[in-house]
Design a protein around this motif. Structure first.
Motif, PDB file in Angstrom:
ATOM      1  N   SER A  81       0.812  -1.191   0.210  1.00 29.21           N
ATOM      2  CA  SER A  81       0.024  -0.025  -0.472  1.00 29.21           C
ATOM      3  C   SER A  81       1.211   1.165  -0.266  1.00 29.21           C
ATOM      4  CB  SER A  81      -0.983  -0.076   0.802  1.00 29.21           C
ATOM      5  OG  SER A  81      -1.870  -0.469   1.295  1.00 29.21           O
TER       6      SER A  81
ATOM      7  N   ARG B 206       2.369   1.881  -3.544  1.00 27.06           N
ATOM      8  CA  ARG B 206       1.457   2.457  -4.339  1.00 27.06           C
ATOM      9  C   ARG B 206       0.427   3.351  -4.393  1.00 27.06           C
ATOM     10  NH1 ARG B 206      -2.371  -1.213  -2.981  1.00 27.06           N
ATOM     11  NH2 ARG B 206      -3.276  -0.717  -1.501  1.00 27.06           N
ATOM     12  N   GLU B 207       0.750   3.982  -2.424  1.00 28.92           N
ATOM     13  CA  GLU B 207      -0.249   5.272  -2.163  1.00 28.92           C
ATOM     14  C   GLU B 207       1.189   6.393  -2.497  1.00 28.92           C
ATOM     15  OE1 GLU B 207      -3.030   6.141  -1.823  1.00 28.92           O
ATOM     16  OE2 GLU B 207      -3.805   4.195  -2.206  1.00 28.92           O
TER      17      GLU B 207
ATOM     18  N   GLU C 292       3.644   5.706  -6.263  1.00 32.95           N
ATOM     19  CA  GLU C 292       2.927   5.563  -7.013  1.00 32.95           C
ATOM     20  C   GLU C 292       2.093   6.438  -7.546  1.00 32.95           C
ATOM     21  OE1 GLU C 292       1.503   1.985  -7.988  1.00 32.95           O
ATOM     22  OE2 GLU C 292       3.508   1.255  -9.171  1.00 32.95           O
ATOM     23  N   LYS C 293       1.230   6.947  -6.723  1.00 40.28           N
ATOM     24  CA  LYS C 293       0.049   7.687  -6.543  1.00 40.28           C
ATOM     25  C   LYS C 293       0.357   8.811  -6.214  1.00 40.28           C
ATOM     26  CE  LYS C 293      -4.434   6.687  -5.102  1.00 40.28           C
ATOM     27  NZ  LYS C 293      -5.660   6.303  -4.851  1.00 40.28           N
TER      28      LYS C 293
ATOM     29  N   LEU D   9      -3.407   5.777 -12.312  1.00 40.66           N
ATOM     30  CA  LEU D   9      -2.308   4.598 -12.441  1.00 40.66           C
ATOM     31  C   LEU D   9      -2.498   4.010 -13.251  1.00 40.66           C
ATOM     32  CD1 LEU D   9      -1.975   3.613  -8.937  1.00 40.66           C
ATOM     33  CD2 LEU D   9       0.035   5.299 -10.013  1.00 40.66           C
TER      34      LEU D   9
END
Length: 212
Positions: A37, A40-41, A44-45, A58
């Motif tokens: 998480s 990803r958070e 990436e995001k 994404l």
């Protein structure tokens, strides 16, 4: 009355070890999800939101990164690499094309095949994202030694490989490296080939024939 003998110290130790293993497994699952998480958070995001002036998801950015880092690809190949349907991939490609981040061009080897190519703006966006990610990771890694990082990398590789080996479905194209291709990829050694590399080599061959 049957007498119940007390558990031996060995049995007690084994029971304690079983409880410990259960707790270890729980904590591992917990932190593996937290790690996924966080990547990803935060890697990436959030970074994408910081560097991109465009409203990209994404999935759309992963598609752009794939093309920007590794050259031209056909729509069907992109869909397979990203694990989405062709209609979903086409929808994302349409948006990237409207934003002038990618373009569609006929293949020099097969005019019926349409290739996707990143624009200068698309490549700039990917580079900006990669540079910022390197900067952020560099600041975080100052708290870790090179030995720590190598050990973590080895453990991540071992666990990732174990999960892949436990997966019965080993068919289809592979995009597990998220476009960070390495010719020494352990997955390539496991499968004795790399479907993604095959596509890259076929494109290089076509381009070479077209140039010649």
């Amino acid at each position: 009355m049957r007498r119940i003998s007390p558990k031996s110290s060995k049995q007690k130790g084994r029971a304690a070890e079983d409880r410990l293993n259960s707790e270890d497994l729980f904590q591992f699952q917990r932190f593996s999800h937290i790690f996924a998480s966080v990547v990803r958070e935060l890697l990436e995001k959030k970074l994408l939101e910081e560097v991109s002036p465009y409203p990209l998801s994404l999935s759309q950015f992963h598609l752009l990164k794939l093309i920007s880092l590794n050259g031209q690809h056909q729509v069907g190949e992109v869909a397979d690499f990203l694990g989405v349907s062709s209609p979903a991939a086409t929808k994302n490609i349409d948006k990237l094309e409207r934003l002038e981040l990618v373009s569609r061009t006929p293949s020099t080897g097969d005019r019926r095949a349409i290739l996707l190519e990143s624009s200068r703006a698309g490549r700039r966006l990917v580079k900006k994202y990669e540079d910022l990610k390197t900067k952020r990771l560099g600041a975080v890694m100052e708290a870790f030694s090179s030995s720590d990082l190598r050990q973590l990398t080895r453990l991540l590789e071992r666990f990732s490989m174990a999960l892949i080996m436990a997966d019965e479905n080993q068919d289809g194209l592979c995009f597990r490296c998220s476009a960070y291709f390495d010719e020494h990829c352990p997955i390539m050694r496991l499968r004795e080939d790399c479907p993604y590399q095959k596509v890259r080599q076929s494109h290089e061959s076509v381009v070479g024939k077209g140039v010649g």
